[in-house]
Design a protein around this motif. Structure first.
Motif, PDB file in Angstrom:
ATOM      1  N   SER A 229     -12.988   2.949   3.593  1.00 13.81           N
ATOM      2  CA  SER A 229     -13.092   1.870   2.438  1.00 13.81           C
ATOM      3  C   SER A 229     -13.858   0.674   3.344  1.00 13.81           C
ATOM      4  O   SER A 229     -13.403   0.402   4.449  1.00 13.81           O
ATOM      5  CB  SER A 229     -11.649   1.627   2.224  1.00 13.81           C
ATOM      6  OG  SER A 229     -10.796   2.411   1.320  1.00 13.81           O
ATOM      7  N   VAL A 231     -14.673  -3.179   2.823  1.00  9.60           N
ATOM      8  CA  VAL A 231     -14.277  -4.620   2.323  1.00  9.60           C
ATOM      9  C   VAL A 231     -15.494  -5.502   2.432  1.00  9.60           C
ATOM     10  O   VAL A 231     -15.878  -5.828   3.415  1.00  9.60           O
ATOM     11  CB  VAL A 231     -13.171  -5.169   3.099  1.00  9.60           C
ATOM     12  CG1 VAL A 231     -12.674  -6.376   1.933  1.00  9.60           C
ATOM     13  CG2 VAL A 231     -11.885  -4.276   2.847  1.00  9.60           C
ATOM     14  N   ALA A 240      -8.302  -6.046  -2.550  1.00  4.71           N
ATOM     15  CA  ALA A 240      -8.720  -5.502  -1.198  1.00  4.71           C
ATOM     16  C   ALA A 240      -7.471  -5.007  -0.416  1.00  4.71           C
ATOM     17  O   ALA A 240      -7.430  -4.076   0.057  1.00  4.71           O
ATOM     18  CB  ALA A 240      -9.591  -6.494  -0.493  1.00  4.71           C
ATOM     19  N   THR A 241      -6.301  -5.831  -0.401  1.00  2.00           N
ATOM     20  CA  THR A 241      -5.197  -5.829   0.306  1.00  2.00           C
ATOM     21  C   THR A 241      -4.469  -4.691  -0.699  1.00  2.00           C
ATOM     22  O   THR A 241      -4.029  -3.626   0.228  1.00  2.00           O
ATOM     23  CB  THR A 241      -4.111  -7.080   0.053  1.00  2.00           C
ATOM     24  OG1 THR A 241      -4.942  -8.052   0.799  1.00  2.00           O
ATOM     25  CG2 THR A 241      -2.901  -6.782   0.912  1.00  2.00           C
ATOM     26  N   ILE A 244      -6.524  -1.158   0.017  1.00  2.00           N
ATOM     27  CA  ILE A 244      -6.501  -0.547   1.471  1.00  2.00           C
ATOM     28  C   ILE A 244      -4.923  -0.167   1.938  1.00  2.00           C
ATOM     29  O   ILE A 244      -5.101   0.884   2.352  1.00  2.00           O
ATOM     30  CB  ILE A 244      -6.925  -1.879   2.495  1.00  2.00           C
ATOM     31  CG1 ILE A 244      -8.653  -2.250   2.183  1.00  2.00           C
ATOM     32  CG2 ILE A 244      -6.831  -1.195   3.944  1.00  2.00           C
ATOM     33  CD1 ILE A 244      -9.506  -1.292   2.518  1.00  2.00           C
ATOM     34  N   LYS A 248      -4.836   3.981   2.851  1.00  2.00           N
ATOM     35  CA  LYS A 248      -4.500   4.616   4.180  1.00  2.00           C
ATOM     36  C   LYS A 248      -3.038   5.351   3.807  1.00  2.00           C
ATOM     37  O   LYS A 248      -2.860   6.199   4.584  1.00  2.00           O
ATOM     38  CB  LYS A 248      -4.454   3.376   5.160  1.00  2.00           C
ATOM     39  CG  LYS A 248      -4.053   3.844   6.626  1.00  2.00           C
ATOM     40  CD  LYS A 248      -4.887   4.753   7.118  1.00  2.00           C
ATOM     41  CE  LYS A 248      -4.357   6.061   7.476  1.00  2.00           C
ATOM     42  NZ  LYS A 248      -5.220   7.136   8.022  1.00  2.00           N
ATOM     43  N   THR A 258      -7.691   7.158   3.470  1.00  2.15           N
ATOM     44  CA  THR A 258      -8.805   6.355   4.428  1.00  2.15           C
ATOM     45  C   THR A 258      -8.536   6.645   5.587  1.00  2.15           C
ATOM     46  O   THR A 258      -7.400   6.426   6.078  1.00  2.15           O
ATOM     47  CB  THR A 258      -8.893   4.910   3.743  1.00  2.15           C
ATOM     48  OG1 THR A 258      -9.345   5.038   2.520  1.00  2.15           O
ATOM     49  CG2 THR A 258      -9.648   3.961   4.839  1.00  2.15           C
ATOM     50  N   ILE A 261     -11.539   1.981   8.172  1.00  2.00           N
ATOM     51  CA  ILE A 261     -11.799   0.743   7.326  1.00  2.00           C
ATOM     52  C   ILE A 261     -13.215  -0.350   7.885  1.00  2.00           C
ATOM     53  O   ILE A 261     -13.037  -0.574   8.940  1.00  2.00           O
ATOM     54  CB  ILE A 261     -10.442  -0.172   7.435  1.00  2.00           C
ATOM     55  CG1 ILE A 261      -9.481   0.404   6.866  1.00  2.00           C
ATOM     56  CG2 ILE A 261     -10.769  -1.666   6.617  1.00  2.00           C
ATOM     57  CD1 ILE A 261      -8.015  -0.239   6.677  1.00  2.00           C
ATOM     58  N   SER A 368      -8.667   3.160  -4.814  1.00  2.00           N
ATOM     59  CA  SER A 368      -8.032   3.943  -3.579  1.00  2.00           C
ATOM     60  C   SER A 368      -8.549   5.179  -3.576  1.00  2.00           C
ATOM     61  O   SER A 368      -8.886   6.130  -4.472  1.00  2.00           O
ATOM     62  CB  SER A 368      -6.611   3.978  -3.820  1.00  2.00           C
ATOM     63  OG  SER A 368      -6.142   5.136  -2.979  1.00  2.00           O
TER      64      SER A 368
END
Length: 416
Positions: A229, A231, A240-241, A244, A248, A258, A261, A368
């Motif tokens: 992933s 960003v 993003a938060t 991610i 994961k 993921t 990162i 995601s």
């Protein structure tokens, strides 16, 4: 063993020679669904035998998590079968049709692939998913599940065979190999090419690598799911938060989780460090490069070159800083496995460059990587995910389990 497996192969070929109409296919699947509901307690009882043995031999936690069946997972199996029933029969359809100036009429017609062999580990739901998808697409299937899920796989395959029997359909459309001898896999891969048309491995790296290395039968599958992933500098912090953390940690044991990162260096201080802190608070181990370690003040391990190509399948993630989009794409294409990779950005031009630039079989934008699943694609389920360059690619569901033939007709045309 040899005689048993040859007999299984011969019976699959005989089943393949008996076409089944769509109504009958859906009736079998409906009856299978009813049997799963009716025998839910028996399925859970058989699964407990497998789970107890797995704990006894101290199987890895991620494998035990895949092995366990419960009310929720059985409901997932039922929902998957219901979706497959709703889907259009993918075989004997005209894909294309055209006429040449000389009067020849060409038709491209979808047909089943043939006998499919599936070698898999841990997940009992693979038995029901694969049997249902292969049957609806007209492909007999030979199932070789791992010994860790022996009783779970056996009950689910036996129930399918009962559904076939009560509908007077050849039971050998679905056959489960109940021999625990490890030499079975070697025999399937090297001595069964006269009976099996395609092999699909589903499991860990060692299994898939073995299949790819020694199989004399064409294979569909992927070796590992090293998913990324990225960003971007133009990413929305909230998106993003959210993405991610889900990518994961929603389920760390799946191939679509993921594992690396990539953070654009311009957002590490702004909100990248906050994302890492949130992951750490949720129990995730952070492994970072030097730039990340200088900025992030939480608990962090130093990353090595090997970490960029690791599939952790656990609450561990490697994190790398990148200068720009091109560096992110280059990293993914170098260390990734062409499984699933995502960019998080508000910039549509940047997103387009990423989606076209990565070699991934599944490329995502603001989404995601955990959606790398045939059920989520609307395929009703999957027999696996393929990272082959040749098709099929990505989740292999109902519409991917077909081949085609050309039919040519004319009014007595001859070639000069």
């Amino acid at each position: 063993m040899r005689k048993i497996l040859i007999n299984i192969g011969e019976r699959s070929k005989q089943a393949f020679a008996q076409p089944i109409n769509t109504y009958k296919k859906n009736k079998v699947l409906s009856d299978y669904l009813k049997m799963i509901k009716k025998n839910k307690n028996l399925i859970l009882k058989e699964n407990k035998k497998d789970v107890d043995r797995a704990n006894k031999i101290k199987l890895r936690d991620n494998l035990i998590n895949r092995l366990i069946l419960n009310e929720k997972k059985i409901l997932g199996i039922i929902n998957s079968i219901q979706e497959i029933i709703k889907l259009k029969d993918p075989v004997h359809n005209v894909i294309e049709k055209w006429k040449r100036p000389n009067g020849l009429v060409f038709s491209k017609i979808s047909i089943p692939i043939g006998v499919i062999g599936v070698i898999y580990e841990s997940r009992p739901n693979v038995t029901s998913d694969v049997a249902s998808l292969c049957f609806k697409s007209g492909n007999p299937v030979i199932l070789k599940g791992g010994s860790e899920a022996f009783y779970s796989n056996k009950i689910l395959s036996n129930l399918f065979r009962k559904a076939l029997k009560i509908n007077k359909v050849n039971q050998n459309f679905v056959q489960f190999i109940d021999i625990k001898n490890r030499k079975v896999v070697d025999f399937l891969l090297t001595k069964m090419s006269n009976f099996i048309d395609v092999i699909i491995p589903r499991g860990g790296r060692n299994l898939v690598k073995k299949v790819q290395n020694i199989s004399k039968i064409p294979t569909i599958g992927h070796l590992e799911g090293v998913c990324h992933s990225y960003v971007d500098k133009d990413a929305d912090p909230k998106i993003a938060t959210k993405v991610i953390v889900n990518a994961k940690l929603r389920n760390t044991a799946i191939c679509g989780a993921t594992e690396t990162i990539l953070l654009n260096e311009r957002i590490i201080k702004k909100f990248g460090a906050h994302i890492l802190k949130l992951l750490e608070e949720k129990g995730c181990q952070i492994i970072g490069d030097n730039k990340i370690r200088k900025i992030y003040k939480g608990k962090i391990k130093k990353a090595s070159i090997k970490d960029w190509s690791k599939e952790y399948l656990s609450a561990t993630v490697s994190v790398k800083s990148v200068k720009n989009l091109q560096e992110a794409i280059s990293h993914i294409n170098k260390y990734g496995t062409m499984h699933t990779d995502c960019i998080i950005t508000k910039n549509k031009k940047t997103a387009k460059k990423f989606l076209m630039g990565v070699k991934s079989s599944i490329a995502m934008h603001n989404t995601s990587t955990q959606f790398a699943d045939g059920g989520e694609f609307g395929f009703g389920g999957e027999v696996g995910i393929s990272t082959n360059v040749l098709p099929p690619r990505g989740p292999v569901g109902l519409r991917q389990l077909i081949s085609y033939k050309y039919q040519v007709t004319s009014n007595g045309k001859i070639r000069k």
